[in-house]
Write an enzyme that holds these catalytic residues in place. Structure first.
Site, PDB file in Angstrom:
ATOM      1  N   ASP A 172       0.859  -1.188   0.000  1.00 44.99           N
ATOM      2  CA  ASP A 172       0.000   0.000   0.000  1.00 44.99           C
ATOM      3  C   ASP A 172       0.900   1.244   0.000  1.00 44.99           C
ATOM      4  O   ASP A 172       1.780   1.351   0.853  1.00 44.99           O
ATOM      5  CB  ASP A 172      -0.868  -0.043   1.272  1.00 44.99           C
ATOM      6  CG  ASP A 172      -2.014   0.932   1.193  1.00 44.99           C
ATOM      7  OD1 ASP A 172      -1.794   2.072   0.717  1.00 44.99           O
ATOM      8  OD2 ASP A 172      -3.123   0.569   1.605  1.00 44.99           O
TER       9      ASP A 172
ATOM     10  N   LYS B 264     -11.082   5.386  -7.667  1.00 48.17           N
ATOM     11  CA  LYS B 264     -11.530   6.166  -8.839  1.00 48.17           C
ATOM     12  C   LYS B 264     -13.035   6.229  -9.098  1.00 48.17           C
ATOM     13  O   LYS B 264     -13.449   6.734 -10.140  1.00 48.17           O
ATOM     14  CB  LYS B 264     -10.852   5.610 -10.077  1.00 48.17           C
ATOM     15  CG  LYS B 264     -11.272   4.193 -10.395  1.00 48.17           C
ATOM     16  CD  LYS B 264     -11.017   3.799 -11.835  1.00 48.17           C
ATOM     17  CE  LYS B 264     -11.528   2.413 -12.116  1.00 48.17           C
ATOM     18  NZ  LYS B 264     -11.298   1.946 -13.457  1.00 48.17           N
TER      19      LYS B 264
ATOM     20  N   SER C 298      -7.272  13.348 -14.586  1.00 44.18           N
ATOM     21  CA  SER C 298      -8.563  12.993 -15.166  1.00 44.18           C
ATOM     22  C   SER C 298      -9.283  14.227 -15.690  1.00 44.18           C
ATOM     23  O   SER C 298      -9.114  15.338 -15.156  1.00 44.18           O
ATOM     24  CB  SER C 298      -9.407  12.365 -14.054  1.00 44.18           C
ATOM     25  OG  SER C 298     -10.751  12.261 -14.431  1.00 44.18           O
TER      26      SER C 298
ATOM     27  N   TYR D 152     -13.793  12.817  -5.774  1.00 47.18           N
ATOM     28  CA  TYR D 152     -12.784  12.151  -6.612  1.00 47.18           C
ATOM     29  C   TYR D 152     -12.031  13.173  -7.461  1.00 47.18           C
ATOM     30  O   TYR D 152     -10.801  13.210  -7.474  1.00 47.18           O
ATOM     31  CB  TYR D 152     -13.453  11.097  -7.521  1.00 47.18           C
ATOM     32  CG  TYR D 152     -12.528  10.637  -8.626  1.00 47.18           C
ATOM     33  CD1 TYR D 152     -11.443   9.815  -8.336  1.00 47.18           C
ATOM     34  CD2 TYR D 152     -12.706  11.061  -9.944  1.00 47.18           C
ATOM     35  CE1 TYR D 152     -10.561   9.423  -9.342  1.00 47.18           C
ATOM     36  CE2 TYR D 152     -11.837  10.679 -10.949  1.00 47.18           C
ATOM     37  CZ  TYR D 152     -10.762   9.856 -10.641  1.00 47.18           C
ATOM     38  OH  TYR D 152      -9.890   9.487 -11.637  1.00 47.18           O
TER      39      TYR D 152
ATOM     40  N   LYS E 114      -7.973  14.435  -7.488  1.00 46.62           N
ATOM     41  CA  LYS E 114      -7.097  14.442  -8.674  1.00 46.62           C
ATOM     42  C   LYS E 114      -6.444  15.814  -8.833  1.00 46.62           C
ATOM     43  O   LYS E 114      -5.267  15.913  -9.163  1.00 46.62           O
ATOM     44  CB  LYS E 114      -7.908  14.079  -9.924  1.00 46.62           C
ATOM     45  CG  LYS E 114      -8.310  12.634  -9.987  1.00 46.62           C
ATOM     46  CD  LYS E 114      -7.181  11.761 -10.499  1.00 46.62           C
ATOM     47  CE  LYS E 114      -6.833  10.650  -9.592  1.00 46.62           C
ATOM     48  NZ  LYS E 114      -5.685   9.851 -10.044  1.00 46.62           N
TER      49      LYS E 114
HETATM   50  P1  NAD Z   1      -7.889   0.779 -11.374  1.00 44.70           P
HETATM   51  O1  NAD Z   1      -8.710   0.786 -10.143  1.00 44.70           O
HETATM   52  O2  NAD Z   1      -8.061  -0.335 -12.326  1.00 44.70           O
HETATM   53  O3  NAD Z   1      -6.341   0.878 -10.983  1.00 44.70           O
HETATM   54  C1  NAD Z   1      -5.885   1.553  -9.841  1.00 44.70           C
HETATM   55  C2  NAD Z   1      -4.902   0.614  -9.177  1.00 44.70           C
HETATM   56  O4  NAD Z   1      -4.354   1.250  -8.017  1.00 44.70           O
HETATM   57  C3  NAD Z   1      -5.548  -0.687  -8.707  1.00 44.70           C
HETATM   58  O5  NAD Z   1      -4.769  -1.784  -9.145  1.00 44.70           O
HETATM   59  C4  NAD Z   1      -5.528  -0.581  -7.175  1.00 44.70           C
HETATM   60  O6  NAD Z   1      -5.393  -1.851  -6.560  1.00 44.70           O
HETATM   61  C5  NAD Z   1      -4.322   0.309  -6.957  1.00 44.70           C
HETATM   62  N1  NAD Z   1      -4.353   1.082  -5.713  1.00 44.70           N
HETATM   63  C6  NAD Z   1      -5.329   1.902  -5.253  1.00 44.70           C
HETATM   64  N2  NAD Z   1      -4.974   2.438  -4.075  1.00 44.70           N
HETATM   65  C7  NAD Z   1      -3.740   1.951  -3.775  1.00 44.70           C
HETATM   66  C8  NAD Z   1      -2.846   2.118  -2.700  1.00 44.70           C
HETATM   67  N3  NAD Z   1      -3.157   2.872  -1.648  1.00 44.70           N
HETATM   68  N4  NAD Z   1      -1.663   1.466  -2.713  1.00 44.70           N
HETATM   69  C9  NAD Z   1      -1.329   0.667  -3.751  1.00 44.70           C
HETATM   70  N5  NAD Z   1      -2.144   0.464  -4.819  1.00 44.70           N
HETATM   71  C10 NAD Z   1      -3.337   1.085  -4.813  1.00 44.70           C
HETATM   72  O7  NAD Z   1      -8.102   2.186 -12.102  1.00 44.70           O
HETATM   73  P2  NAD Z   1      -7.636   2.677 -13.532  1.00 44.70           P
HETATM   74  O8  NAD Z   1      -8.847   2.880 -14.350  1.00 44.70           O
HETATM   75  O9  NAD Z   1      -6.545   1.838 -14.042  1.00 44.70           O
HETATM   76  O10 NAD Z   1      -7.096   4.106 -13.134  1.00 44.70           O
HETATM   77  C11 NAD Z   1      -5.715   4.371 -12.995  1.00 44.70           C
HETATM   78  C12 NAD Z   1      -5.526   5.840 -12.708  1.00 44.70           C
HETATM   79  O11 NAD Z   1      -6.091   6.593 -13.769  1.00 44.70           O
HETATM   80  C13 NAD Z   1      -6.186   6.349 -11.437  1.00 44.70           C
HETATM   81  O12 NAD Z   1      -5.326   7.271 -10.834  1.00 44.70           O
HETATM   82  C14 NAD Z   1      -7.449   7.031 -11.930  1.00 44.70           C
HETATM   83  O13 NAD Z   1      -7.825   8.060 -11.057  1.00 44.70           O
HETATM   84  C15 NAD Z   1      -6.984   7.565 -13.260  1.00 44.70           C
HETATM   85  N6  NAD Z   1      -8.056   7.756 -14.251  1.00 44.70           N
HETATM   86  C16 NAD Z   1      -8.839   6.711 -14.627  1.00 44.70           C
HETATM   87  C17 NAD Z   1      -9.839   6.901 -15.582  1.00 44.70           C
HETATM   88  C18 NAD Z   1     -10.750   5.788 -16.009  1.00 44.70           C
HETATM   89  O14 NAD Z   1     -11.817   6.054 -16.559  1.00 44.70           O
HETATM   90  N7  NAD Z   1     -10.401   4.531 -15.819  1.00 44.70           N
HETATM   91  C19 NAD Z   1     -10.035   8.170 -16.146  1.00 44.70           C
HETATM   92  C20 NAD Z   1      -9.214   9.221 -15.734  1.00 44.70           C
HETATM   93  C21 NAD Z   1      -8.218   8.998 -14.786  1.00 44.70           C
HETATM   94  C1  WQD Z   2     -20.325   8.253 -19.888  1.00 41.98           C
HETATM   95  C2  WQD Z   2     -21.698   8.637 -20.422  1.00 41.98           C
HETATM   96  C3  WQD Z   2     -23.365   8.914 -18.716  1.00 41.98           C
HETATM   97  C4  WQD Z   2     -23.375   4.732 -17.430  1.00 41.98           C
HETATM   98  C5  WQD Z   2     -16.187   9.547 -15.511  1.00 41.98           C
HETATM   99  C6  WQD Z   2     -15.169  10.517 -14.944  1.00 41.98           C
HETATM  100  C7  WQD Z   2     -13.963  10.580 -15.831  1.00 41.98           C
HETATM  101  C8  WQD Z   2     -13.372   9.199 -15.992  1.00 41.98           C
HETATM  102  C9  WQD Z   2     -14.414   8.309 -16.588  1.00 41.98           C
HETATM  103  C10 WQD Z   2     -12.015   8.794 -13.946  1.00 41.98           C
HETATM  104  C11 WQD Z   2     -22.415   9.704 -19.612  1.00 41.98           C
HETATM  105  C12 WQD Z   2     -23.709   7.741 -19.610  1.00 41.98           C
HETATM  106  C13 WQD Z   2     -23.101   5.918 -18.078  1.00 41.98           C
HETATM  107  C14 WQD Z   2     -24.665   4.130 -17.589  1.00 41.98           C
HETATM  108  C15 WQD Z   2     -25.274   5.938 -19.050  1.00 41.98           C
HETATM  109  N1  WQD Z   2     -12.982   8.550 -14.764  1.00 41.98           N
HETATM  110  N2  WQD Z   2     -24.034   6.502 -18.885  1.00 41.98           N
HETATM  111  N3  WQD Z   2     -25.557   4.764 -18.411  1.00 41.98           N
HETATM  112  O1  WQD Z   2     -19.085  10.206 -16.240  1.00 41.98           O
HETATM  113  O2  WQD Z   2     -18.134  10.724 -18.540  1.00 41.98           O
HETATM  114  O3  WQD Z   2     -16.622  10.093 -16.741  1.00 41.98           O
HETATM  115  O4  WQD Z   2     -15.565   8.276 -15.708  1.00 41.98           O
HETATM  116  O5  WQD Z   2     -11.279   9.682 -13.843  1.00 41.98           O
HETATM  117  O6  WQD Z   2     -13.032  11.432 -15.316  1.00 41.98           O
HETATM  118  O7  WQD Z   2     -15.765  11.784 -14.832  1.00 41.98           O
HETATM  119  O8  WQD Z   2     -18.075   8.373 -17.665  1.00 41.98           O
HETATM  120  O9  WQD Z   2     -18.697   6.128 -18.413  1.00 41.98           O
HETATM  121  O10 WQD Z   2     -19.736   7.036 -16.305  1.00 41.98           O
HETATM  122  O11 WQD Z   2     -20.423   7.978 -18.496  1.00 41.98           O
HETATM  123  O12 WQD Z   2     -26.128   6.455 -19.787  1.00 41.98           O
HETATM  124  O13 WQD Z   2     -24.960   3.075 -17.008  1.00 41.98           O
HETATM  125  O14 WQD Z   2     -22.547   7.471 -20.355  1.00 41.98           O
HETATM  126  O15 WQD Z   2     -24.513   9.624 -18.345  1.00 41.98           O
HETATM  127  O16 WQD Z   2     -23.138  10.493 -20.519  1.00 41.98           O
HETATM  128  P1  WQD Z   2     -18.105   9.955 -17.282  1.00 41.98           P
HETATM  129  P2  WQD Z   2     -19.230   7.297 -17.675  1.00 41.98           P
END
Ligand code: NAD
Ligand code: WQD
Length: 336
Positions: free
Chosen positions: A58, A84, A124, A148, A152
């Protein structure tokens, strides 16, 4: 060159590890597996035929983190580890601030102690919040609307202040909506519980795990009334990190922030149709009320990343949906 990847067992982290290993980097992963599985790391090793130095740890545990930094002699850090889920962050804000913010401070302290001065941070589109400017530029106002998104933004500020203080360098990547999976179908997105994001939800409807898609709102100011987002293939996102590391190899100091998207917006209905085409399945859906906090449309201006990183997304929504479907079909229960 050794890259220490926090959260490397997760969705975007595992795809990035594949690209790093294929580009010839050594990779150390630190992940507490709170949101992922050890299997993802094993599968990255299977895809690439290379080994990862893996620590189940962690990042909030500073002493363990210091031990890992001491042992691994990292040249740069890619910091993915974070919680996230937006709805979860509203229900449990302190957990999010603790994990995402304290974890980032610990990473910076470890970097300082062991002389590491380069970091790539996962940020993000959530930092922009209720966007009014379209396409969204890196200079657009930063007004996150949920805990969240605020964690970020705080992570970004910590990294910039820290790198300023040690004359180090950071690349901050603001991803829009990463979707899809590796072409092999071996690694992909594996949300715990019912997915809150669109593409994992559609995938689970297509494979019969969920009954019906709820489309949140049909009266947005968009061509078909459903929300428009900038979906980007996770392999394109992963490749952006290779460009970020290359940038850090050229720049000794400074903070560089980039949007990571395609620059194109697609509606919920367009994504659903594309997924139906890719999977050959009908997606049962119902229109329901708007989801709180959602905006009509959000898509990135990606010209800065193109100009300064030499990075551009290569895949379109058909690839995103067919690769997401391949992963879902081969792994209906994810890594379980
Ligand atoms: P994910 O949950 O699949 O990956 C995050 C990883 O971090 C996981 O493997 C989790 O076990 C690990 N983790 C969390 N807290 C921890 C801790 N305290 N110590 C060690 N490990 C820890 O998520 P993801 O979608 O791969 O996202 C990766 C990064 O990208 C995140 O920082 C997220 O905020 C950012 N992000 C994701 C998205 C998205 O839509 N997936 C969009 C924008 C930004
Ligand atoms: C996409 C579109 C919903 C689910 C968030 C964060 C972004 C990133 C990705 C982490 C929207 C619609 C969704 C459903 C739906 N994450 N929707 N039915 O909200 O754009 O982005 O997640 O950083 O930063 O803000 O992504 O995939 O949840 O939604 O109609 O069951 O799909 O309303 O228009 P979002 P999403």
């Amino acid at each position: 060159m050794n890259i220490l990847v926090t959260g490397g067992a997760g969705y975007i982290g595992s795809h990035t590890c594949v690209e790093l290993l294929e580009a010839g980097y050594n990779v150390t992963v630190v992940d507490n597996l709170s949101g992922s599985s050890r299997k993802a790391v094993e599968r990255v090793e299977n895809i690439t035929g290379k080994n990862i130095s893996f620590y189940e740890a962690d990042i909030c545990d500073k002493n363990t983190l210091f031990d890992i930094f001491d042992r691994e002699k990292a040249d740069a850090v890619i910091h993915f580890a974070a919680l996230k889920s937006i709805p979860d962050s509203v229900a449990r804000p302190l957990e999010y601030y603790n994990n995402n913010v304290t974890g980032t401070i610990n990473i910076c302290e470890a970097m300082k102690k062991f002389g590491v001065s380069k970091i790539v941070l996962s940020s993000s589109a959530a930092v922009y919040g209720k966007t009014t400017e379209l396409p969204v530029k890196e200079s657009s106002p930063l007004l996150p609307v949920n805990p969240y998104g605020r964690t970020k933004l705080i992570q970004e500020q910590i990294i910039c202040d820290f790198c300023g203080s040690i004359n180090g360098a950071s690349v901050i990547l603001r991803y829009f909506n990463p979707v899809g999976a590796h072409k092999s179908g071996l690694i992909g997105e594996d949300p715990k519980g019912t997915p809150s994001n669109l593409v994992p939800y559609i995938s689970q409807v297509a494979c019969g795990r969920l009954k019906q898609l709820n489309i949140y709102g049909d009266d947005y100011e968009t061509p078909d009334g459903t929300g428009v987002r900038d979906y980007i293939h996770v392999v394109d996102v992963a490749k952006g990190h290779i460009k970020a590391i290359e940038k850090l190899n050229h720049e000794k100091s400074g903070n560089f922030i980039f949007n990571i998207g395609t620059g194109k917006g697609y509606s919920v209905i367009e994504m659903m149709k594309s997924f139906e085409k890719a999977s050959g399945k009908n997606i049962d859906f119902v229109f329901s009320s708007r989801r709180e906090g959602d905006v009509d449309a959000c898509y990135a201006d990606v010209s800065l990343a193109q100009r300064e990183l030499g990075w551009k997304a290569e895949y379109g929504i058909d690839d995103m949906c067919s690769d997401a479907w391949k992963w879902q079909k081969l792994n209906p229960e994810g890594y379980r």
